[in-house]
Scaffold this active site. Structure first.
Site, PDB file in Angstrom:
ATOM      1  N   HIS A 243      11.236   2.995   8.153  1.00 13.45           N
ATOM      2  CA  HIS A 243      10.693   2.298   7.361  1.00 13.45           C
ATOM      3  C   HIS A 243      10.232   2.735   5.789  1.00 13.45           C
ATOM      4  CE1 HIS A 243       9.377   6.573   6.439  1.00 13.45           C
ATOM      5  NE2 HIS A 243       8.743   5.992   5.500  1.00 13.45           N
TER       6      HIS A 243
HETATM    7  C1  UD1 Z   1       4.704   5.649   2.658  1.00  9.64           C
HETATM    8  C2  UD1 Z   1       4.717   7.028   1.968  1.00  9.64           C
HETATM    9  C3  UD1 Z   1       5.992   7.753   2.592  1.00  9.64           C
HETATM   10  C4  UD1 Z   1       5.672   8.135   4.474  1.00  9.64           C
HETATM   11  C5  UD1 Z   1       5.325   6.325   4.987  1.00  9.64           C
HETATM   12  C6  UD1 Z   1       4.868   6.801   6.457  1.00  9.64           C
HETATM   13  C7  UD1 Z   1       3.610   6.781  -0.437  1.00  9.64           C
HETATM   14  C8  UD1 Z   1       4.922   6.358  -1.455  1.00  9.64           C
HETATM   15  N1  UD1 Z   1       5.055   6.491   0.257  1.00  9.64           N
HETATM   16  O1  UD1 Z   1       5.230   5.214   3.203  1.00  9.64           O
HETATM   17  O2  UD1 Z   1       5.902   9.039   1.840  1.00  9.64           O
HETATM   18  O3  UD1 Z   1       7.171   8.240   4.794  1.00  9.64           O
HETATM   19  O4  UD1 Z   1       3.791   6.696   4.163  1.00  9.64           O
HETATM   20  O5  UD1 Z   1       4.337   5.914   6.952  1.00  9.64           O
HETATM   21  O6  UD1 Z   1       3.596   7.564  -0.494  1.00  9.64           O
HETATM   22  N2  UD1 Z   1       0.795  -1.047   6.369  1.00  9.64           N
HETATM   23  C9  UD1 Z   1      -0.505  -1.520   7.235  1.00  9.64           C
HETATM   24  N3  UD1 Z   1      -1.365  -0.664   7.630  1.00  9.64           N
HETATM   25  C10 UD1 Z   1      -1.836   1.096   6.910  1.00  9.64           C
HETATM   26  C11 UD1 Z   1      -0.367   1.137   6.190  1.00  9.64           C
HETATM   27  C12 UD1 Z   1       0.287   0.161   5.592  1.00  9.64           C
HETATM   28  O7  UD1 Z   1       0.209  -2.406   7.620  1.00  9.64           O
HETATM   29  O8  UD1 Z   1      -2.425   1.433   7.644  1.00  9.64           O
HETATM   30  C13 UD1 Z   1       1.922  -1.814   5.566  1.00  9.64           C
HETATM   31  C14 UD1 Z   1       0.698  -2.437   4.269  1.00  9.64           C
HETATM   32  O9  UD1 Z   1       1.738  -3.921   4.212  1.00  9.64           O
HETATM   33  C15 UD1 Z   1       2.001  -1.652   3.254  1.00  9.64           C
HETATM   34  C16 UD1 Z   1       2.362  -0.921   3.729  1.00  9.64           C
HETATM   35  O10 UD1 Z   1       2.435  -0.841   5.223  1.00  9.64           O
HETATM   36  O11 UD1 Z   1       1.770  -2.144   2.216  1.00  9.64           O
HETATM   37  C17 UD1 Z   1       3.543  -0.001   3.195  1.00  9.64           C
HETATM   38  O12 UD1 Z   1       2.621   1.075   2.961  1.00  9.64           O
HETATM   39  P1  UD1 Z   1       2.179   2.263   1.946  1.00  9.64           P
HETATM   40  O13 UD1 Z   1       1.254   3.313   2.179  1.00  9.64           O
HETATM   41  O14 UD1 Z   1       2.826   1.466   0.650  1.00  9.64           O
HETATM   42  O15 UD1 Z   1       3.547   2.778   1.821  1.00  9.64           O
HETATM   43  P2  UD1 Z   1       4.998   3.457   3.058  1.00  9.64           P
HETATM   44  O16 UD1 Z   1       6.142   2.753   3.117  1.00  9.64           O
HETATM   45  O17 UD1 Z   1       3.953   3.402   4.535  1.00  9.64           O
END
Ligand code: UD1
Length: 402
Positions: A243
Site C-alpha cells: 500500500h
Molecule cells: C495510513 C497510514 C499508514 C498505514 C496505513 C494502513 C498515514 C500517514 N499513513 O496510510 O502508516 O500503514 O494507513 O492502511 O497515516 N481509503 C479508503 N477507505 C478508507 C481509508 C482510506 O478508501 O477507509 C483510501 C482513500 O482513497 C485514501 C487512501 O485510501 O485517500 C489512503 O488512505 P490514507 O488514510 O490517506 O493513508 P493510508 O495509505 O491508508
C-alpha cells in the site's frame, strides 16, 4: 478514594486498532482489580480510516469499545487530514480535560493529536515510541519524530528503539521499555484465528465486483485444496499486502512488481493479495487490472479482518509486504517476510537480529533472490524481549503510578 485518572486515547487508522485493543482491556482489568485508583477512559477515533473493512470490523473483532467520540475526518492530503484533526481534537480536549492523552503508532492521527495535546498542556504518552526508519520521505517517520519529541512518556517496544530516543537526547526518565502491544493482541487472538478455515477465508473475501473491469474469474474451481498449508504436504501459498506510495503510486514500479508476481510467484504457488483501497484504485487507473484479474493462481481479496489475516499468516510459506506491523507479526509467527521497502523502523524483526524480515526495496533481482531462498527456510518463530502478551498491563501500571 482519589479522583479518577482521566485518559483520552486516540486511534485513526487500521494499524492503530490492534494497538489500542489490549490497552482498553488492561484499563478495564485495572478498574476491576483496583477500584481505589479508577481510570476514566475515553476513546476517540479521528475517522482517518472509515470503510467498514478498514475500521469497524476491527472494533467488532477485537472487542474494542465503541469510540466515545468520532471526528469523522476521512481522507485528504496529509495537511488536510492533520489540520482537520487538530482543529476538531482541540475542542474535545478542552471539553474532556484529560490528565493524559495516549497516542499509538505513527499515522496522521498520532501526529495531529500529539501537537494539540501539548498545545493544550496535557501530558502525552506515545505507545510504540522510538521507531525510526531515518527516511524522511515516509510521512510516518515525520509523525514519529514529532510525536516523540513532544511526548512526556515514551513506551518502547525494544532496546533499539530506546537507543534511538537516547541518541536524540530524550531524558532517561521519560523512556519505558515495556514490549509490544501488537503481540498482546496476537496472543489474545491466536486460538480464535486457528479455528478458521483457510479456504473459507479466501473465498469469502474474494473480490467479485461485476462493475470492475473486467469481471473476475470464478474462484470455485480448485476448491479448498489450493489453500492447504505446507505442513499438510501441499505446496502452500504466498501472501501479499502492498500500500505504500513508493510501491503503488508509480505505474512503472507497480507494473514491474505485478509482472514479477504474476510471472514468477503465481507459477510456483497460489498468491493471495489483499488489496488496500489505494492499491486497487491504482491497478485500475494504471491499466493493470486485466492482468491481475486474469492471472491463474492470483487471488485478489478485499482487506482482511484481523483474525483472517492472522490465520493466513500462520500457515503462509512466504509473506510479501511493505507494512510495518506485519513484519512484527511474521517475526513472532516465523513466516519468512520479504519486505518491499528500502528501510524499516523495526530493525528488531530483521534476519540479522534473529527475525525473519529481509529488506528488498522494489529491486526485482533482490526480491526474487530473497523469495527463492525463503522457499528453503523452515518456519522460525522469534520473540524479542518482553513481546510476551503483557505489554498493555505494564503501560497501565506505569500510568497509574505516575
Ligand atoms: C495510513 C497510514 C499508514 C498505514 C496505513 C494502513 C498515514 C500517514 N499513513 O496510510 O502508516 O500503514 O494507513 O492502511 O497515516 N481509503 C479508503 N477507505 C478508507 C481509508 C482510506 O478508501 O477507509 C483510501 C482513500 O482513497 C485514501 C487512501 O485510501 O485517500 C489512503 O488512505 P490514507 O488514510 O490517506 O493513508 P493510508 O495509505 O491508508
Amino acid at each position: 478514594m482519589t479522583a479518577p485518572l482521566r485518559i483520552l486515547s486516540v486511534v485513526g487508522a487500521r494499524p492503530n486498532f490492534m494497538k489500542i485493543a489490549p490497552f482498553a482491556r488492561a484499563i478495564d482489568a485495572h478498574n476491576a482489580s483496583d477500584p481505589e485508583r479508577l481510570i476514566e477512559h475515553f476513546l476517540l477515533h479521528t475517522g482517518q480510516h472509515y470503510d467498514a473493512a478498514m475500521s469497524a470490523s476491527f472494533f467488532d473483532a477485537l472487542g474494542i469499545p465503541e469510540p466515545d467520540i468520532d471526528l469523522g475526518i476521512g481522507s485528504g492530503t496529509h495537511a488536510e487530514q492533520v489540520g482537520r484533526t487538530m482543529m476538531a481534537f482541540e475542542s474535545v480536549v478542552r471539553d474532556r480535560q484529560p490528565d493524559w492523552i495516549i497516542v499509538v503508532g505513527d499515522v496522521n492521527a498520532t501526529c495531529a493529536c500529539s501537537i494539540t495535546a501539548k498545545k493544550e498542556h496535557v501530558q502525552l504518552a506515545h505507545i510504540e515510541a522510538g521507531l525510526r526508519s531515518f527516511d524522511l520521505d515516509m510521512p510516518e517517520e515525520i509523525n514519529r519524530m514529532v510525536c516523540d519529541r513532544l511526548s512526556d512518556r515514551l513506551y518502547v517496544t525494544d532496546k533499539l528503539a530506546a537507543a534511538n530516543l537516547r541518541a536524540e537526547g530524550v531524558p532517561e526518565d521519560k523512556i519505558r521499555f515495556v514490549g509490544n502491544v501488537m503481540i498482546d493482541t496476537l496472543d489474545a487472538n491466536i486460538d480464535k484465528a486457528r479455528a478458521l478455515d483457510i479456504a473459507d477465508i479466501v473465498h469469502s473475501n474474494a473480490i467479485v465486483d461485476p462493475e470492475s473491469p473486467p469481471a473476475l474469474r470464478s474462484l470455485g474451481e480448485g476448491g479448498t485444496s489450493d489453500f492447504r498449508s505446507p505442513t499438510s504436504g501441499h505446496e502452500g501459498y504466498a501472501l501479499m499486502t502492498l500500500h505504500r506510495p513508493s510501491n503503488v503510486d508509480k505505474p512503472e514500479i507497480l507494473g514491474s512488481l505485478v509482472d514479477f508476481f504474476t510471472n514468477t510467484v503465481c507459477n510456483d504457488m497460489p498468491l493471495i493479495w489483499t488489496l488496500h483501497p489505494r492499491t486497487r484504485e491504482r491497478l485500475v487507473s494504471f491499466g493493470l487490472w486485466d492482468k491481475v484479474a486474469n492471472c491463474d493462481g492470483l487471488w485478489l481479496v478485499n482487506p482482511f479482518g484481523y483474525h483472517d489475516l492472522l490465520r493466513l499468516n500462520m500457515d503462509a510459506r512466504v509473506f510479501f509486504t511493505d507494512s510495518g506491523g506485519l513484519q512484527e507479526e511474521c517475526c513472532v509467527l516465523g513466516t519468512p517476510c520479504v519486505t518491499l521497502r528500502f528501510n524499516t523502523e523495526r530493525p528488531v524483526t530483521l534476519v540479522e537480529h534473529d527475525g525473519v524480515s529481509t529488506l528488498v526495496g522494489n529491486d526485482l533481482t533482490k526480491i526474487n533472490e530473497t523469495y527463492q531462498s525463503s522457499l528453503a527456510l523452515e518456519r522460525r518463530p522469534h520473540r524479542p524481549p518482553l513481546w510476551d502478551g503483557h505489554t498493555a498491563e505494564r503501560i497501565v501500571a506505569d500510568l497509574v503510578t505516575s
